[in-house]
Design an enzyme around this catalytic site. Sequence first.
Site, PDB file in Angstrom:
ATOM      1  N   PHE A   1     -43.542  61.528  -3.246  1.00  0.00           N
ATOM      2  CA  PHE A   1     -44.204  62.755  -3.682  1.00  0.00           C
ATOM      3  C   PHE A   1     -45.385  63.068  -2.778  1.00  0.00           C
ATOM      4  CE2 PHE A   1     -46.313  59.276  -5.844  1.00  0.00           C
ATOM      5  CZ  PHE A   1     -47.654  59.599  -5.785  1.00  0.00           C
ATOM      6  N   CYS A   2     -45.785  64.334  -2.794  1.00  0.00           N
ATOM      7  CA  CYS A   2     -46.938  64.794  -2.031  1.00  0.00           C
ATOM      8  C   CYS A   2     -47.548  65.981  -2.780  1.00  0.00           C
ATOM      9  CB  CYS A   2     -46.550  65.170  -0.606  1.00  0.00           C
ATOM     10  SG  CYS A   2     -45.262  66.429  -0.518  1.00  0.00           S
ATOM     11  N   THR A   3     -48.500  66.646  -2.184  1.00  0.00           N
ATOM     12  CA  THR A   3     -49.242  67.688  -2.893  1.00  0.00           C
ATOM     13  C   THR A   3     -48.360  68.860  -3.314  1.00  0.00           C
ATOM     14  OG1 THR A   3     -51.226  67.101  -1.655  1.00  0.00           O
ATOM     15  CG2 THR A   3     -51.255  69.208  -2.827  1.00  0.00           C
TER      16      THR A   3
ATOM     17  N   ILE B   1     -46.954  67.516  -6.523  1.00  0.00           N
ATOM     18  CA  ILE B   1     -47.874  67.192  -7.610  1.00  0.00           C
ATOM     19  C   ILE B   1     -48.341  68.458  -8.323  1.00  0.00           C
ATOM     20  CG2 ILE B   1     -50.079  66.104  -8.189  1.00  0.00           C
ATOM     21  CD1 ILE B   1     -49.727  64.568  -5.449  1.00  0.00           C
TER      22      ILE B   1
END
Length: 206
Positions: free
Chosen positions: A79-81, A108
């Site tokens: 996952f990332c922003t 996120i």
Amino acid sequence: MGVDDIDPLMSVGTYVAAQDWNTLISDPDTIVIDTRNDYETAIGTFANAVDPQTKTFREFPQWVEEHRDDLEGKKIAMFCTGGIRCEKATAFVKGLGFDDVFHLKGGILKYLEEVPAEESRWEGECFVFDERVSVGHGLVEGDAELCHACRNPIAPEDKLSTLFEEGVSCPNCYHERTDADRARFAERQKQVKLARLRGEKAHIGS
């Protein structure tokens, strides 16, 4: 990422909707990897996520290579922003021969927008690259601020440290700067305060 021939349009991990993310990361056979950099992960991440502690995204491929044995036979959830970086990360990992590779669709931010706080596996705040600095559930602006010396996020407790001085230093950067650096930053902060007193909207150092 510094790796040639990475094309998320050709091969990418399986997208997982925010509503289904908790089920995936709760599976004991899943390794959850935060693909963001260390200054982002410092203020928040998912429970039990692995933090590669990378300074830049270019360090991520080397981290994966060094931990291949740990990833073998596991579901890999990244996952990332906002979901963009993960497309490259999953494409890279799939290129190494891993099949069960997943990533959080919309990142996120989509998770915090759609998943109720009482059901959330997120801990802390999410760093964002705008004037808000960080957000929490419902994308409500968080408590983090930026250190204007190193541009890293700082939490309220960081401001209680003896190493914190507004515009001059924080616990993240104090030992990486010289006295000359801090003197220069202190003068800049002085000019920022003077600009505020004059009623100017912003100063170049703010």
